[in-house]
Write a protein that holds these residues in place. Structure first.
Motif, mmCIF file in Angstrom:
data_model
loop_
_atom_site.group_PDB
_atom_site.id
_atom_site.type_symbol
_atom_site.label_atom_id
_atom_site.label_comp_id
_atom_site.label_asym_id
_atom_site.label_seq_id
_atom_site.Cartn_x
_atom_site.Cartn_y
_atom_site.Cartn_z
ATOM 1 N N GLN A 1 -6.530 -12.402 4.462
ATOM 2 C CA GLN A 1 -5.270 -11.779 4.099
ATOM 3 C C GLN A 1 -5.503 -10.284 3.875
ATOM 4 O O GLN A 1 -6.255 -9.885 3.005
ATOM 5 C CB GLN A 1 -4.711 -12.419 2.817
ATOM 6 N N VAL A 2 -4.834 -9.474 4.679
ATOM 7 C CA VAL A 2 -4.966 -8.024 4.536
ATOM 8 C C VAL A 2 -4.211 -7.572 3.298
ATOM 9 O O VAL A 2 -3.064 -7.951 3.070
ATOM 10 C CB VAL A 2 -4.426 -7.318 5.785
ATOM 11 N N GLN A 3 -4.870 -6.746 2.521
ATOM 12 C CA GLN A 3 -4.232 -6.174 1.338
ATOM 13 C C GLN A 3 -4.391 -4.662 1.350
ATOM 14 O O GLN A 3 -5.459 -4.151 1.678
ATOM 15 C CB GLN A 3 -4.839 -6.757 0.073
ATOM 16 N N LEU A 4 -3.327 -3.984 0.974
ATOM 17 C CA LEU A 4 -3.323 -2.532 0.887
ATOM 18 C C LEU A 4 -2.926 -2.146 -0.527
ATOM 19 O O LEU A 4 -1.930 -2.647 -1.050
ATOM 20 C CB LEU A 4 -2.341 -1.926 1.889
ATOM 21 N N MET A 5 -3.695 -1.255 -1.114
ATOM 22 C CA MET A 5 -3.430 -0.840 -2.487
ATOM 23 C C MET A 5 -3.337 0.680 -2.544
ATOM 24 O O MET A 5 -4.334 1.370 -2.335
ATOM 25 C CB MET A 5 -4.523 -1.325 -3.413
ATOM 26 N N GLU A 6 -2.131 1.179 -2.853
ATOM 27 C CA GLU A 6 -1.942 2.618 -2.974
ATOM 28 C C GLU A 6 -2.206 3.082 -4.400
ATOM 29 O O GLU A 6 -2.012 2.333 -5.366
ATOM 30 C CB GLU A 6 -0.508 3.021 -2.610
ATOM 31 N N SER A 7 -2.602 4.332 -4.500
ATOM 32 C CA SER A 7 -2.768 4.971 -5.804
ATOM 33 C C SER A 7 -2.641 6.479 -5.630
ATOM 34 O O SER A 7 -2.654 6.975 -4.497
ATOM 35 C CB SER A 7 -4.131 4.623 -6.418
ATOM 36 N N GLY A 8 -2.508 7.170 -6.747
ATOM 37 C CA GLY A 8 -2.487 8.628 -6.707
ATOM 38 C C GLY A 8 -1.129 9.271 -6.894
ATOM 39 O O GLY A 8 -1.030 10.500 -6.946
ATOM 40 N N GLY A 9 -0.081 8.476 -6.970
ATOM 41 C CA GLY A 9 1.237 9.050 -7.188
ATOM 42 C C GLY A 9 1.357 9.639 -8.585
ATOM 43 O O GLY A 9 0.494 9.457 -9.444
ATOM 44 N N GLY A 10 2.446 10.360 -8.803
ATOM 45 C CA GLY A 10 2.678 10.957 -10.111
ATOM 46 C C GLY A 10 3.794 11.973 -10.045
ATOM 47 O O GLY A 10 4.560 12.014 -9.075
#
Length: 125
Positions: A1-10
């Motif tokens: 299962q492909v998973q994508l995790m974003e971060s860095g917003g603000g």
């Protein structure tokens, strides 16, 4: 299962910078077509930038050319979006997307099978 995790917003003021990250996991193929999309309230989700991790070919929406840079770190299975000279019109939820196959149009959301949950970017004037 492909998973994508974003971060860095603000939240930043106009003229500021942010760097978004998209960490991918769960796929075994060596390359993929990755993209960043964004969606502001009441608007359609739009393509911002795309990169082919197998060769580094990039595409950008006209609205972000010269300000945003998409890049990759294959060792970390991570794609970045460096955003400079931000303005209030850049305020949106930013999503990472991935496709194993070459999209006919990189900016069309239907071309990508895998999506992250999004990270919010707020730019104040």
């Amino acid at each position: 299962q492909v998973q994508l995790m974003e971060s860095g917003g603000g939240s930043v003021q106009a003229g500021g910078s942010l760097r978004l990250s998209c960490a991918a996991s769960g796929y075994t193929y060596s390359s993929a077509y990755m993209a960043w999309f964004r969606q502001a309230p009441g608007k359609e989700r739009e393509g911002v930038a795309s990169i082919y991790t197998g060769g580094g070919i990039t595409y950008y929406a006209d609205s972000v050319k010269g300000r945003f840079t998409i890049s990759q770190d294959n060792a970390k299975n991570t794609v970045y979006l460096q955003m400079n000279s931000l303005n209030p019109e850049d305020t949106a939820m930013y999503y990472c997307a991935a496709s194993r196959f070459r999209p006919s149009s990189w900016y069309r959301r239907y071309a990508y099978a895998y999506w992250g949950q999004g990270t919010q970017v707020n730019v104040s004037s």
